[in-house]
Enzyme design. Structure first.
Site, short mmCIF file in Angstrom:
data_model
loop_
_atom_site.label_atom_id
_atom_site.label_comp_id
_atom_site.label_asym_id
_atom_site.label_seq_id
_atom_site.Cartn_x
_atom_site.Cartn_y
_atom_site.Cartn_z
N GLU A 68 0.84 -1.20 0.00
CA GLU A 68 0.00 0.00 0.00
C GLU A 68 0.87 1.25 0.00
O GLU A 68 1.77 1.39 0.83
CB GLU A 68 -0.90 0.03 1.24
CG GLU A 68 -1.96 -1.04 1.27
CD GLU A 68 -2.83 -0.97 2.52
OE1 GLU A 68 -3.90 -1.61 2.52
OE2 GLU A 68 -2.44 -0.29 3.50
N CYS A 69 0.60 2.16 -0.91
CA CYS A 69 1.19 3.50 -0.94
C CYS A 69 2.72 3.41 -0.84
O CYS A 69 3.39 2.99 -1.77
CB CYS A 69 0.58 4.36 0.15
SG CYS A 69 0.74 6.13 -0.15
N GLY A 70 3.31 3.80 0.29
CA GLY A 70 4.76 3.75 0.42
C GLY A 70 5.32 2.37 0.19
O GLY A 70 6.43 2.22 -0.33
N MET A 107 4.14 0.22 -1.94
CA MET A 107 4.16 0.09 -3.40
C MET A 107 5.36 0.83 -3.98
O MET A 107 6.04 0.32 -4.88
CB MET A 107 2.86 0.62 -3.99
CG MET A 107 2.82 0.57 -5.52
SD MET A 107 1.24 1.13 -6.22
CE MET A 107 1.29 2.89 -5.81
N THR A 126 -1.32 -0.78 -4.56
CA THR A 126 -2.21 0.37 -4.76
C THR A 126 -1.80 1.51 -3.84
O THR A 126 -1.12 1.30 -2.82
CB THR A 126 -3.67 -0.01 -4.46
OG1 THR A 126 -4.52 1.14 -4.64
CG2 THR A 126 -3.83 -0.53 -3.04
#
Length: 433
Positions: free
Chosen positions: A320-322, A324, A411
């Protein structure tokens, strides 16, 4: 019904000092020997770190949309049975958002303390207090606290400006030296504030000089509400979670759900160049601040090799986010320095000084909706095509892309897994959503 003193800490806007005041209340009452349970309104990872330090217990999210009314009711019910005081910190301004902090306070009849940053104003403080107190009759109102007060004379003017019938609870002075440091995503992480406990103690001392030194009124909470146990869809799975200053955006409720679903959980630190624990079935790379530690992450060969080996074995990864960003080919920081990442996902991310996206999001899956949010300052260029796309919670507009690359699901969206345990289990079993 269970009765417990409770207070909702709202504000006229963001950056008024809600977290400082909530933490001060928690530390003060904890020092009095009281058991304090704190909740944070909405999606937030940073404020709860500070608040947990203030009270000594994990801080969970409450939100009528992301978490759901019944889940909020159940968590408050459980807290009321064990706590001497419940504190709920709001988000943004009291009436901002759909649903808002005011909606949550009204739903559970928790009285609101409004925090107003009083720097640069005098009698207008009274008008703001009056508006917050009277804007919605269904929102119970406890009183108002002035923050960032310049002098004793300034405090006197603020107190005199409060209309009759409203409670003035006191003030925090600029001289108290209790403000919490911030950076681009919000407050600095608790572990990175060297004098955090000293600041919290000073804040508790400041609270002791206000009317908030005493417990707030009792609130009646349902005491017969419990959530059903989730199905054990992860029985036998061992899940490793990256957790350190670079990867720290983790909902406690998400980890609770992994364990309640039958998984065993262990942690490792990419910043410390620790390998993924042996024999894990799935890997969770949460968000955080990889951009602040990109050079270190780029050079940590042991972690890099172990994650690549995990991926080569076709074992599930949820990023997730960081998390990714860490899997991409490269990450460029705000100074323009390009850092090689793991090259497990094709693409480059670039940090920028302006916010890229902030929104509540949902993903419609074969198991029903999965809720969450997005909040990031980076942009992504990738050849990957999304297998699905999230939607904005209230407008239905297109939200964040979800990518599937081998056994990796990645994501920008931070999912709140208790909103859909079956979808969460599918992610960690490497199954299609």
């Amino acid at each position: 019904m269970a009765n417990c003193p409770a207070l909702f800490i709202g504000a006229s806007a963001s950056h008024q000092g809600k977290t400082t005041v909530t933490a001060a209340l928690a530390r003060h009452h904890t020092r009095q020997g009281r058991r304090v349970r704190i909740f944070k309104t909405g999606p937030d990872f940073l404020d709860p770190m500070i608040l947990e330090r203030a009270c000594g217990s994990p801080v969970y999210s409450l939100h009528l949309w992301m978490v759901g009314l019944e889940a909020c009711r159940a968590m408050l019910s459980a807290a009321a049975k064990e706590a001497d005081l419940i504190l709920i910190e709001g988000v943004m301004g009291l009436f901002d958002g759909t649903p808002s902090s005011a909606d949550l306070a009204a739903a559970f009849n928790v009285p609101v303390l409004a925090v107003i940053g009083a720097h640069g104003m005098a009698q207008t403080f009274g008008a703001l207090a009056f508006g917050l107190a009277r804007y919605r009759p269904d929102v119970p109102f406890h009183g108002v606290l002035a923050n960032r007060v310049a002098s004793a004379r300034h405090a006197q003017m603020l107190a005199e400006a409060i209309p009759e019938g409203l409670r003035y609870c006191g003030h925090f002075s600029n001289a108290d030296d209790i403000a919490l440091p911030e950076r681009h995503l919000g407050l600095t992480q608790a572990r990175e504030v060297a004098d955090l406990d000293a600041r919290l103690d000073r804040a508790a001392d400041a609270i002791a000089a206000t009317t908030l030194a005493d417990l707030p009124p009792l609130v009646r909470f349902d005491d017969d509400i419990t959530l059903s146990e989730p199905p054990r869809l992860l029985d036998g799975l061992h899940i490793a979670i990256a957790r350190d200053a670079a990867f720290s955006f983790i909902y406690p409720a998400n980890v609770d759900l992994l364990k309640a679903s039958g998984a065993s959980v262990s942690y490792f630190s990419p910043l410390a160049d620790e390998p993924v624990p042996a024999h894990v079935d799935a890997l969770y790379l949460p968000g955080g601040y990889p951009e602040l530690h990109a050079a270190t992450l780029a050079s940590n060969a042991c972690t890099r090799a172990s994650i690549r080996e995990h991926i080569a074995r076709n074992r599930a990864v949820v990023a997730e986010c960081g998390g990714m960003l860490y899997l991409l080919d490269a990450l460029t920081d705000v100074e323009g320095n390009r850092h090689s990442m793991l090259s497990a996902l094709p693409g480059d991310a670039t940090m920028q000084r302006r916010l890229s996206r902030l929104a509540m999001q949902r993903v419609d899956t074969a198991h029903g909706p999965l809720t969450g949010h997005t909040f990031h300052y980076s942009t992504l260029k990738t050849s990957m095509q999304p297998f699905t796309t999230a939607t904005h919670a209230t407008t239905g507009a297109q939200g964040e892309a979800l990518y599937r690359h081998g056994a990796i699901t990645a994501t920008y969206m931070h999912a709140y897994w208790p909103s859909n345990p079956a979808a969460m289990a599918a992610l960690f079993r490497g199954e299609a959503l």
